[in-house]
Design a protein around this motif. Sequence first.
Motif, short mmCIF file in Angstrom:
data_model
loop_
_atom_site.label_atom_id
_atom_site.label_comp_id
_atom_site.label_asym_id
_atom_site.label_seq_id
_atom_site.Cartn_x
_atom_site.Cartn_y
_atom_site.Cartn_z
N THR A 2 0.21 -8.03 16.75
CA THR A 2 0.28 -6.78 15.94
C THR A 2 1.64 -6.65 15.47
O THR A 2 2.49 -6.47 16.19
CB THR A 2 -0.24 -5.59 16.89
N PRO A 3 1.68 -6.39 13.97
CA PRO A 3 2.89 -6.13 13.51
C PRO A 3 3.14 -4.99 13.49
O PRO A 3 2.56 -3.81 13.99
CB PRO A 3 2.70 -6.70 12.05
N TYR A 4 4.52 -4.42 13.01
CA TYR A 4 4.77 -3.12 12.92
C TYR A 4 4.19 -2.88 11.32
O TYR A 4 4.21 -3.83 10.65
CB TYR A 4 6.29 -2.98 12.68
N LEU A 5 3.68 -1.68 10.89
CA LEU A 5 3.14 -1.50 9.95
C LEU A 5 3.64 -0.12 9.29
O LEU A 5 4.04 0.74 9.96
CB LEU A 5 1.50 -1.05 10.03
N PHE A 6 3.81 -0.09 7.65
CA PHE A 6 4.34 0.63 7.01
C PHE A 6 3.57 0.99 5.95
O PHE A 6 3.04 0.10 5.20
CB PHE A 6 5.88 0.29 6.58
N TRP A 7 3.80 2.24 5.30
CA TRP A 7 3.39 2.61 3.93
C TRP A 7 4.62 3.22 3.22
O TRP A 7 5.21 4.13 3.68
CB TRP A 7 2.23 3.69 4.07
N TYR A 8 4.90 2.60 2.07
CA TYR A 8 5.80 3.23 1.28
C TYR A 8 5.18 3.73 0.18
O TYR A 8 4.25 3.22 -0.53
CB TYR A 8 6.92 1.92 0.81
N VAL A 9 6.11 4.68 -0.62
CA VAL A 9 5.57 5.05 -1.96
C VAL A 9 6.85 5.08 -3.04
O VAL A 9 8.05 5.03 -2.60
CB VAL A 9 5.03 6.78 -1.97
N GLN A 10 6.34 4.64 -4.07
CA GLN A 10 7.66 4.52 -5.26
C GLN A 10 7.32 5.48 -6.49
O GLN A 10 6.24 4.99 -7.00
CB GLN A 10 7.92 3.12 -5.62
N SER A 11 7.91 6.38 -6.85
CA SER A 11 7.83 7.29 -7.82
C SER A 11 8.47 6.77 -8.94
O SER A 11 9.41 6.05 -8.58
CB SER A 11 8.04 8.77 -7.64
N PRO A 12 8.42 6.95 -10.16
CA PRO A 12 9.11 6.50 -11.29
C PRO A 12 10.52 6.80 -11.39
O PRO A 12 11.06 7.80 -10.93
CB PRO A 12 8.45 7.05 -12.33
#
Lengths: 113, 114
Positions: free
Chosen positions: B30-40
């Motif tokens: 089980t890894p570490y899990l991430f969500w990232y967002v990139q706006s313009p």
Amino acid sequence: EAGVTQFPSHSVIEKGQTVTLRCDPISGHDNLYWYRRVMGKEIKFLLHFVKESKQDESGMPNNRFLAERTGGTYSTLKVQPAELEDSGVYFCASSQDQRGKVDFGPGTRLTVT
Amino acid sequence: AQSVTQPDIHITVSEGASLELRCNYSYGATPYLFWYVQSPGQGLQLLLKYFSGDTLVQGIKGFEAEFKRSQSSFNLRKPSVHWSDAAEYFCAVGDPSGTYKYIFGTGTRLKVLA
């Protein structure tokens, strides 16, 4: 507090030329990372510095890429000579430690024609 | 091989509608899990992360994600999308040993209709 900054924001060069990308991490962040996103593909890890030492450079694609971090502050990533497949967005990131928050820069878009 | 799959390259939703972005991973443990967002014009911004514990994780900007071990998934959700959520979203996994050698998905570009 200033975030991770990268220069230039966009670079267009011809195949065979040399380009140097710069990253200024957040002050006090010992860990610095380079990532690359080739168009339409995933963001891939290139390498990791701890202060001025390369901790992991397993993601560097070939010996045309040279990363340095003199004095443990800013870092440069040189591509020499550039090839068409080097086009993409190069992200720099930094963190205070390896389990803490990682801050990413806006990226440098490199276009090789 | 370790990998992250984001099956939706583009998603379009109307403002006010609910949103779910899918993420599946392949990893030895089980890894570490991430969500990232990139706006313009912006860098990658961390929305949320999962290390352990409660499998429903709350993040910034009203986002949440649920870790489902049996499905190797970490889907991102938002009950009501705002026009400012239009951006590209990246799911990533990290090594639990603490290094930030992330493996990213290919990203999902979200378009929001007024």
